[in-house]
Design an enzyme around this catalytic site. Structure first.
Site, short mmCIF file in Angstrom:
data_model
loop_
_atom_site.label_atom_id
_atom_site.label_comp_id
_atom_site.label_asym_id
_atom_site.label_seq_id
_atom_site.Cartn_x
_atom_site.Cartn_y
_atom_site.Cartn_z
N PHE A 235 0.87 -1.18 0.00
CA PHE A 235 0.00 0.00 0.00
C PHE A 235 0.90 1.22 0.00
CE2 PHE A 235 -1.86 3.73 1.76
CZ PHE A 235 -3.21 3.70 1.50
N GLU A 236 0.77 2.03 -1.02
CA GLU A 236 1.41 3.34 -0.99
C GLU A 236 0.67 4.25 -1.95
OE1 GLU A 236 5.56 2.67 -1.83
OE2 GLU A 236 5.20 2.15 -3.92
N ILE A 237 0.54 5.48 -1.55
CA ILE A 237 0.00 6.53 -2.40
C ILE A 237 1.12 7.54 -2.55
CG2 ILE A 237 -1.78 8.28 -2.71
CD1 ILE A 237 -3.58 6.67 -0.84
#
Length: 355
Positions: A235-237
């Protein structure tokens, strides 16, 4: 592929037909054809919790051609457009400077130490691709931000704001939900390599003694050793423009030329995380605390204030990983001098009761 046509209903006033205002952003999923079930599960979670309101596009990438079933069964679920791309052999495979015999010896060594994915060559290709190439795929050229999504993940809280808009308005470069310690056996020379990069490219690094620096999150002895903390990058934005910058590209190329992705088992999580700690200000990194997220076996479930897990989530806050010994999130909060609730984007309004 264009988004699905609008639904027709006997009660049209109940269907929202407004066009949402979107940032230049997309979800990115690296998947194979046999990931279809897990991909659909993750998409449905994301659509239900967030994207049905915004219709952001999806970019699906694969080192083999997607089959028609994958395309049909994923494009049918998404509310926005879907795009399907092939990862080129020049970015998924062994570069010509890698000694294949030495790489095989490295895999055998890690197998004896019972390290996850020790023997898997494709895992190393994936880590290198995610570290230095996904953001250079032509299908992402038109976007400024990405949200990495993996098959089988679960989003357990309603997301009642646009994270991409938050990224732009607050000038954020990187966002996470989970942080962990890396397997030390997989990166024995990574920290020394990073320190050599710092010496050769000091202009790319925030000074370690700066109050803006995040370096104390990854080292507790003024840079002598790496404490193994990393953002769990499934998960990364993040900002695509930062990853495309000379600053980050010089960093990746420096690491890549050592062959560490193959001689050892450098993961994209520590590679990204060390770049964040070196190059970004504390104010440019965001803990998406209110986005509940599960990737087996770890769960991020917001546990305070008490109304948040009760009213917006269906995860169990008592199973939250953030405060466990294997998490680096408490150290991130300590270094940034923040509380979890400081990262809340939306606040609860006054509650109305009916008699």
């Amino acid at each position: 592929m264009a988004r699905n046509p609008p639904l027709i209903s006997d009660y049209p006033e109940t269907i929202k037909q407004t066009t949402p205002i979107r940032e230049k952003a997309a979800f990115v999923m690296l998947a194979r054809n046999d990931d279809l079930e897990g991909a659909r599960y993750a998409i449905q979670q994301l659509e239900d919790r967030f994207n049905h309101q915004y219709n952001y596009p999806y970019v699906f990438l694969n080192d083999e051609e997607f089959d028609q079933e994958f395309v049909e069964y994923t494009s049918g679920l998404v509310s926005g457009e879907s795009h399907y791309g092939l990862v080129g052999s020049n970015t998924w495979g062994y570069p010509d400077w890698v000694d294949l015999e030495k790489a095989a010896e490295g895999r055998e060594k890690l197998m004896k130490e019972d390290v996850p994915y020790a023997e898997v060559e494709s895992y190393r290709h994936m880590c290198r691709f995610q570290s230095g190439y996904f953001f250079r795929h032509p299908l992402l050229d038109e976007y400024d931000y990405y949200w990495r999504v993996e098959p089988d993940v679960r989003f357990s809280c309603d997301i009642d704001y646009d994270p991409f808009k938050v990224m732009r308005e607050r000038d954020l470069k990187y966002g996470f939900t989970l942080s962990l310690y890396e397997y030390e056996q997989t990166i024995p020379t990574l920290w020394d390599t990073v320190n050599q990069f710092v010496k050769e490219f000091p202009e790319h690094v925030i000074p370690f003694n700066s109050s803006d620096s995040l370096i104390e999150w990854v080292t507790e002895d003024e840079g002598e050793t790496y404490n193994l903390c990393h953002f769990w990058s499934n998960f990364e934005i993040g900002s695509l423009n930062w990853l495309r910058s000379k600053q980050y590209l010089d960093y990746f190329e420096f690491l890549d030329k050592t062959g560490g992705f193959f001689y050892e088992r450098w993961g994209d999580a520590p590679v990204h995380s060390l770049a964040v700690a070196l190059m970004l200000k504390q104010s440019e990194v965001h803990f998406f605390y209110d986005i509940g997220y599960f990737h087996d076996p770890f769960l991020h479930c917001p546990d305070e204030p008490s109304w948040l897990p009760i009213e917006k989530c269906n995860c169990n806050p008592h199973e939250n990983s953030d405060d466990e010994d294997y998490s680096c999130t408490s150290r991130f909060l300590e270094v940034t001098n923040k509380e979890k609730s400081d990262f809340l984007i939306t606040q609860r309004g006054p509650r109305k009761y009916t008699k």
